[in-house]
Design a protein around this motif. Sequence first.
Motif, short mmCIF file in Angstrom:
data_model
loop_
_atom_site.label_atom_id
_atom_site.label_comp_id
_atom_site.label_asym_id
_atom_site.label_seq_id
_atom_site.Cartn_x
_atom_site.Cartn_y
_atom_site.Cartn_z
N ALA A 176 0.83 -1.20 0.00
CA ALA A 176 0.00 0.00 0.00
C ALA A 176 0.87 1.26 0.00
CB ALA A 176 -0.93 -0.01 1.21
N ILE A 177 1.97 1.22 0.74
CA ILE A 177 2.89 2.36 0.75
C ILE A 177 3.54 2.52 -0.62
CG2 ILE A 177 5.05 3.24 1.72
CD1 ILE A 177 2.66 3.56 3.53
N ASP A 178 3.89 1.41 -1.26
CA ASP A 178 4.46 1.47 -2.62
C ASP A 178 3.49 2.16 -3.58
OD1 ASP A 178 6.74 0.19 -1.78
OD2 ASP A 178 6.12 -1.79 -2.49
N TYR A 179 2.20 1.84 -3.45
CA TYR A 179 1.20 2.49 -4.30
C TYR A 179 1.20 4.00 -4.07
CZ TYR A 179 -3.34 4.54 -5.31
OH TYR A 179 -4.33 5.39 -5.72
N ILE A 180 1.24 4.42 -2.80
CA ILE A 180 1.26 5.85 -2.49
C ILE A 180 2.51 6.52 -3.06
CG2 ILE A 180 1.48 7.51 -0.59
CD1 ILE A 180 -0.31 5.58 1.06
N GLU A 181 3.66 5.88 -2.88
CA GLU A 181 4.92 6.45 -3.35
C GLU A 181 4.94 6.59 -4.88
OE1 GLU A 181 7.63 7.69 -1.66
OE2 GLU A 181 6.24 7.56 0.02
N ASN A 182 4.33 5.65 -5.56
CA ASN A 182 4.32 5.68 -7.02
C ASN A 182 3.31 6.68 -7.59
OD1 ASN A 182 6.29 3.68 -7.19
ND2 ASN A 182 4.78 2.02 -7.20
N ASN A 183 2.52 7.28 -6.71
CA ASN A 183 1.47 8.18 -7.18
C ASN A 183 1.50 9.53 -6.47
OD1 ASN A 183 -0.52 6.57 -9.11
ND2 ASN A 183 0.15 5.16 -7.50
N LEU A 184 2.64 9.93 -5.94
CA LEU A 184 2.73 11.21 -5.25
C LEU A 184 2.39 12.38 -6.17
CD1 LEU A 184 5.93 10.73 -3.04
CD2 LEU A 184 3.55 10.81 -2.27
N ASP A 185 2.68 12.25 -7.45
CA ASP A 185 2.36 13.32 -8.41
C ASP A 185 1.07 13.04 -9.17
OD1 ASP A 185 3.31 11.19 -9.82
OD2 ASP A 185 4.63 12.35 -11.13
N LYS A 186 0.24 12.13 -8.60
CA LYS A 186 -1.07 11.82 -9.20
C LYS A 186 -2.12 11.84 -8.10
CE LYS A 186 1.14 8.69 -12.53
NZ LYS A 186 2.48 8.67 -11.86
N GLU A 187 -3.34 11.55 -8.43
CA GLU A 187 -4.39 11.45 -7.41
C GLU A 187 -4.22 10.15 -6.65
OE1 GLU A 187 -9.26 11.48 -6.92
OE2 GLU A 187 -8.33 11.81 -8.89
N ILE A 188 -4.15 10.25 -5.34
CA ILE A 188 -3.98 9.07 -4.49
C ILE A 188 -5.34 8.69 -3.92
CG2 ILE A 188 -2.95 8.17 -2.37
CD1 ILE A 188 -0.55 9.99 -2.93
N SER A 189 -5.75 7.47 -4.17
CA SER A 189 -7.04 6.97 -3.69
C SER A 189 -6.85 6.20 -2.38
CB SER A 189 -7.67 6.05 -4.74
OG SER A 189 -8.76 5.33 -4.19
#
Length: 283
Positions: free
Chosen positions: A10-23
């Motif tokens: 879940a943290i990897d998902y957040i890190e990969n989307n810092l410059d996108k919308e995070i769900s």
Amino acid sequence: MEWLKKLGAAIDYIENNLDKEISYDEAARIACCSPCYFQRIFSYVSGVSLSEYIRRRKMTQAAFELQRTEAKVIDIALKYGYSSPTSFNRAFQNVHGITPAAAKSMGSMLQAYPSIQFKVELTGGSGIAYHIAERQPLHIVGIRIPLVWDMEVNLRIVPDFWKGVLQGNQFLEICKLSNQEPNGILGISVYESPKEIYYYIGVATTVSAPAGMYEYEIPAATWVIFESDGRFQEDVQRVFRRFCTEWLPFSGYQYAKLPDIEVYPVCDSRAAHGHSKVWIAIK
């Protein structure tokens, strides 16, 4: 171990989307739990709310880009999801203490918040006392306050709720209703639906809810019960953190996704520390 891997993913998902919308829904899906529970556990394990963690990580990356590129402040603000320069400036200053424009100057003092990593570490082998108990359904009576999705907001709501209840007349009325285990005044986090999230201050009882109070039924379950002595708020958070990172990954159990119960001494509205318990349902 699988639980920690899910949190890490879940943290990897957040890190990969810092410059996108995070769900938050997607992060919780990856961690295999509800968004409400994911935010709560994240705050206990990391010591910071999920929204604050994301804010810090975005502002860390924004600061790096301000210093190493020629990008305009407004372009970096838009990249990290801030449509208003004012809101970006506010968020940046809350993290770094200076404006984005000032951060471009060589020698500016900034704060860097690295990505959280969930992993097994040697912690000195300190024991964590617990016992497991089977319990029939628990009938809870007390008062409640609605919570929101943002745990950062809830971490302000709940202490203020306790403060108001302890200073009012209802606290003693609630205490008098206690006649079942767990004995004590209870703090209970209840997730009924995305629009119905509540925190109860109540007791376990066979009595129906009197006027002005609410009741809630927790189904029969297996509980792991931790006991501790210390300051209530800090101790409860410490127990949840150790449950998630030290006990659950190696126990062979799973979290049962029922309300968590904090148990405090009955009828002492002045106590801020002492003997407390935490009941967490497992399967």
